[in-house]
Design a protein around this motif. Sequence first.
Motif, mmCIF file in Angstrom:
data_model
loop_
_atom_site.group_PDB
_atom_site.id
_atom_site.type_symbol
_atom_site.label_atom_id
_atom_site.label_comp_id
_atom_site.label_asym_id
_atom_site.label_seq_id
_atom_site.Cartn_x
_atom_site.Cartn_y
_atom_site.Cartn_z
ATOM 1 N N TYR A 1 0.843 -1.183 0.000
ATOM 2 C CA TYR A 1 0.000 0.000 0.000
ATOM 3 C C TYR A 1 0.884 1.240 0.000
ATOM 4 O O TYR A 1 2.101 1.159 0.178
ATOM 5 N N GLY A 2 0.249 2.384 -0.175
ATOM 6 C CA GLY A 2 0.946 3.655 -0.080
ATOM 7 C C GLY A 2 0.092 4.651 0.666
ATOM 8 O O GLY A 2 -1.117 4.472 0.821
ATOM 9 N N ILE A 3 0.726 5.701 1.128
ATOM 10 C CA ILE A 3 0.001 6.741 1.855
ATOM 11 C C ILE A 3 0.529 8.100 1.409
ATOM 12 O O ILE A 3 1.742 8.311 1.344
ATOM 13 N N ILE A 4 -0.396 9.002 1.036
ATOM 14 C CA ILE A 4 0.010 10.341 0.610
ATOM 15 C C ILE A 4 -0.910 11.378 1.229
ATOM 16 O O ILE A 4 -2.103 11.161 1.396
ATOM 17 N N ALA A 5 -0.323 12.517 1.586
ATOM 18 C CA ALA A 5 -1.121 13.627 2.089
ATOM 19 C C ALA A 5 -1.994 14.177 0.961
ATOM 20 O O ALA A 5 -1.565 14.239 -0.189
ATOM 21 N N ILE A 6 -3.209 14.550 1.300
ATOM 22 C CA ILE A 6 -4.119 15.073 0.278
ATOM 23 C C ILE A 6 -4.617 16.474 0.626
ATOM 24 O O ILE A 6 -4.956 17.246 -0.265
ATOM 25 N N GLU A 7 -4.647 16.824 1.913
ATOM 26 C CA GLU A 7 -5.045 18.185 2.273
ATOM 27 C C GLU A 7 -4.611 18.508 3.687
ATOM 28 O O GLU A 7 -4.425 17.625 4.525
ATOM 29 N N ASN A 8 -4.410 19.800 3.932
ATOM 30 C CA ASN A 8 -4.057 20.298 5.260
ATOM 31 C C ASN A 8 -4.993 21.444 5.615
ATOM 32 O O ASN A 8 -5.406 22.212 4.736
ATOM 33 N N LYS A 9 -5.313 21.546 6.886
ATOM 34 C CA LYS A 9 -6.257 22.565 7.335
ATOM 35 C C LYS A 9 -5.787 23.971 6.988
ATOM 36 O O LYS A 9 -6.605 24.846 6.656
ATOM 37 N N VAL A 10 -4.482 24.210 7.030
ATOM 38 C CA VAL A 10 -3.938 25.539 6.761
ATOM 39 C C VAL A 10 -3.552 25.702 5.295
ATOM 40 O O VAL A 10 -3.949 26.656 4.624
ATOM 41 N N ALA A 11 -2.779 24.759 4.776
ATOM 42 C CA ALA A 11 -2.210 24.893 3.431
ATOM 43 C C ALA A 11 -3.173 24.491 2.329
ATOM 44 O O ALA A 11 -2.938 24.788 1.151
ATOM 45 N N GLY A 12 -4.256 23.780 2.668
ATOM 46 C CA GLY A 12 -5.247 23.396 1.669
ATOM 47 C C GLY A 12 -4.933 22.086 0.976
ATOM 48 O O GLY A 12 -4.133 21.273 1.466
ATOM 49 N N SER A 13 -5.542 21.867 -0.185
ATOM 50 C CA SER A 13 -5.409 20.605 -0.917
ATOM 51 C C SER A 13 -4.099 20.552 -1.688
ATOM 52 O O SER A 13 -3.574 21.572 -2.140
#
Length: 289
Positions: free
Chosen positions: A50-62
């Motif tokens: 499997y893999g895991i990637i960030a998709i959005e942050n509360k401050v920086a957005g998508s």
Amino acid sequence: MRNHLIAIQGSVSSFHDLAAKKYFGEDVSVKECGSFKEVCDKIANNKVDYGIIAIENKVAGSILLNYQLIENYDLRVIGEIYLPIELQLLGKKDSRLADIKEIISHPMALGQSQLFLAEHDNLLVTEYKDTSSCAKMVTEDSSGKLAVIGGPTLAKAYNLEVLVDNVCDVKQNFTRFYILSKGSDYVSNPNKASVTLQVLNEAGKLSTVLDVIKKYHLNLSKIQSLPIQNNSNAYPFHLDIEFDDKKVFETCISDLQKETVNLKVLGVYRSEAYKPKLINELNTLKNLN
């Protein structure tokens, strides 16, 4: 039980590593990757489970690039995880803020600390691939003039000093991560889906899409416009849709296909609240293979 191999962007003790361990468990094995593209490539080519990637942050957005990578590599979203983000300015032991000449970190961490950086605009700010690698650079810096913005686990992992606590622009910050798979791992009783679609550049087309979702009483928890490619006459969007009944969701998708172009369901999964049971199911599937 088979220990999953998970591709992450960055190194051990980075936020992606923490998210992987929060989702899959502390004993998970990770494959460090230098970019989000490399994560997706390793999943697509069966180098990892499997893999895991960030998709959005509360401050920086998508992170818009990652939506495109998921589509380009034909990957499936099989889960999500929300990771609380606390950011500190870290330096070598016995160093002081007055000694620092350069701050380094991942672009997302820097983007979430703009107010702090604006207050110290005399310092050089440099982007690198992940917070963990930056922390290692700080430990190896003999001048003591280098600092990293990162999470509290970095201070312990790399024996660093907290020079300034809580440098994030907002409290209760978080990053949302997608769990990705090459295949369509079956998830029983899903309640959330990630969808991409395009609507023609005509008056009222997006409103029609929203009306269809409303008709079936589904919750649209996210809608994100994406960059237009090749001067297309259709506008792309990413949607996260929450539902109680998968059959109702599937009927809704059937109606949406009549009002859109290039609609694709990237994944049907459970929201984070259902994670523990999901992990047991994934373990069972992998052990059977």
